[in-house]
Design an enzyme around this catalytic site. Structure first.
Site, short mmCIF file in Angstrom:
data_model
loop_
_atom_site.label_atom_id
_atom_site.label_comp_id
_atom_site.label_asym_id
_atom_site.label_seq_id
_atom_site.Cartn_x
_atom_site.Cartn_y
_atom_site.Cartn_z
N LYS A 107 32.90 -10.19 85.91
CA LYS A 107 32.02 -10.92 86.84
C LYS A 107 32.00 -10.15 88.16
O LYS A 107 32.55 -10.59 89.18
CB LYS A 107 32.52 -12.36 87.02
CG LYS A 107 32.22 -13.22 85.79
CD LYS A 107 32.67 -14.64 85.94
CE LYS A 107 31.72 -15.50 86.71
NZ LYS A 107 30.54 -15.93 85.94
N1 PPE Z 1 27.25 -15.60 81.10
C1 PPE Z 1 27.05 -15.32 82.40
C2 PPE Z 1 26.18 -14.16 82.76
C3 PPE Z 1 27.66 -16.11 83.38
O1 PPE Z 1 27.47 -15.83 84.67
C4 PPE Z 1 28.45 -17.21 82.99
C5 PPE Z 1 29.09 -18.10 84.02
C6 PPE Z 1 28.62 -17.48 81.61
C7 PPE Z 1 28.01 -16.63 80.70
C8 PPE Z 1 29.50 -18.58 81.12
O2 PPE Z 1 30.85 -18.32 81.37
P1 PPE Z 1 31.91 -19.50 81.58
O3 PPE Z 1 31.62 -20.12 82.88
O4 PPE Z 1 33.23 -18.82 81.53
O5 PPE Z 1 31.73 -20.46 80.45
N2 PPE Z 1 28.33 -18.29 85.19
C9 PPE Z 1 28.99 -18.79 86.39
C10 PPE Z 1 28.17 -18.51 87.62
C11 PPE Z 1 27.04 -19.41 87.91
C12 PPE Z 1 26.44 -19.21 89.28
O6 PPE Z 1 25.29 -19.50 89.42
O7 PPE Z 1 27.11 -18.77 90.23
C13 PPE Z 1 29.39 -20.24 86.24
O8 PPE Z 1 28.89 -20.93 85.36
O9 PPE Z 1 30.25 -20.67 87.01
#
Ligand code: PPE
Length: 313
Positions: free
Chosen positions: A158
């Site tokens: 991230k």
């Molecule tokens: N893919 C991406 C690209 C992504 O950013 C997230 C989380 C996920 C999948 C899901 O991952 P997880 O949260 O571990 O289940 N995105 C984060 C950022 C959102 C934002 O707008 O800032 C989140 O959901 O916290």
């Protein structure tokens, strides 16, 4: 979004207005920062953070992927810091945003000249895709922006700079009147959404793209585990765009978005055009789990401990 009283900055809780950085902060110029998105839920036993250790391990892994050898804080310290920040702001439930940013060292592209710093903010944040989306499902478009190539900006970390790709896709989708963007990998297979992982359901079997091309979502892992607990078969394999169009159900998962159905993609109705039964069952069990009432709650919830209150600097 309700803002917090204090933010944890490098070992100290500071008042919200004082959690600032300088214009020449290298992170701002090159996107050299990594972050996490974590949720704390209100349970019958008080506030509890969902899968905190896994999120913090991914935070540390993101730094390693970026190339930071000396991670500024270990997992235990970060965990205590998250607990202290929630306690100090007295939130029952909140979104938690740890951020490591290259703070000093001047400009220039060599990471080894830069000094990392870490902040942790919390705030009250409702479901990212809205309460109506949660109940009825959302509308999505396949984006003309391609998702990251595994050997260009890395798909597992991230890293803040990587999110320009997500921001462009999401903004285009909203401007075009949709709720979310579905992104394809460089080969043209379905990867993930701008901030969520994606799943489809066909004949009661659940499919999701393999981990190599996506962020290894912690909610993705939780939903796969819950689905298997409930007796569903879950298959990780490449998915083509037209498989989404003809699926019985499509849904997305993420910390901010939680678990939400997609009822329409590229002007094609998905299934019955409403949240389907499998998505409903998974969403219901997920929400039970995060408030302490699921089979997996004990394993996944990290209750915010009443500890020493940290002095505000
Ligand atoms: N893919 C991406 C690209 C992504 O950013 C997230 C989380 C996920 C999948 C899901 O991952 P997880 O949260 O571990 O289940 N995105 C984060 C950022 C959102 C934002 O707008 O800032 C989140 O959901 O916290």
């Amino acid at each position: 979004m309700t803002k917090s009283e204090v933010i944890w900055m490098n070992g100290k809780l500071v008042p919200y207005a004082e959690a600032t950085v300088h214009f020449l902060t290298p992170a701002m110029h090159y996107g050299l920062a990594v972050f996490e998105g974590i949720r704390c839920y209100d349970t019958t036993k008080g506030p509890a953070v969902f899968r905190l250790r896994e999120h913090l391990q991914r935070f540390i892994n993101s730094m390693k992927i970026l190339g930071i050898e000396a991670v500024p804080y270990d997992l235990g310290t970060l965990r205590q810091a998250v607990h202290a920040t929630i306690r100090a702001n007295a939130f029952e439930s909140c979104y938690i945003r740890p951020l490591m940013y290259m703070a000093e060292g001047g400009l220039g592209l060599n990471l080894d000249n830069l000094v990392p710093a870490v902040g942790i903010a919390v705030w009250d944040w409702g479901n990212f895709l809205g309460d109506e989306g949660l109940k009825k499902g959302i509308r999505a478009m396949v984006s003309s922006f391609t998702r990251h190539h595994p050997n260009i900006s890395m798909t597992k970390a991230k890293i803040s700079g990587n999110y320009v790709n997500s921001v462009m896709a999401k903004t285009l989708a909203i401007r075009a009147g949709f709720d979310e963007a579905i992104m394809l990998d460089p080969e043209g297979f379905v990867a993930e959404c701008s901030g969520e992982n994606i799943f489809l359901v066909r004949d009661n079997t659940i499919y999701t793209p393999p981990r190599a091309i996506v962020l290894e979502g912690i909610t993705r892992d939780a939903i796969i585990t819950i689905a298997r607990d409930l007796g569903y078969r879950v298959i990780e394999e490449l998915i083509s765009r037209d498989q989404l169009y003809s699926a019985d159900e499509v849904f997305v998962t993420g910390t901010a978005a939680e678990c939400v159905g997609i009822r329409e993609i590229d002007y094609r109705t998905v299934g019955e055009g409403a949240m389907g039964p499998v998505t409903s069952a998974l969403q219901a069990e997920f929400f039970q789990t995060v408030i302490g009432k699921g089979e997996r709650s004990a394993e996944w919830l990290d209750y915010v401990q009443s500890g020493e209150s940290v002095q505000v600097a």
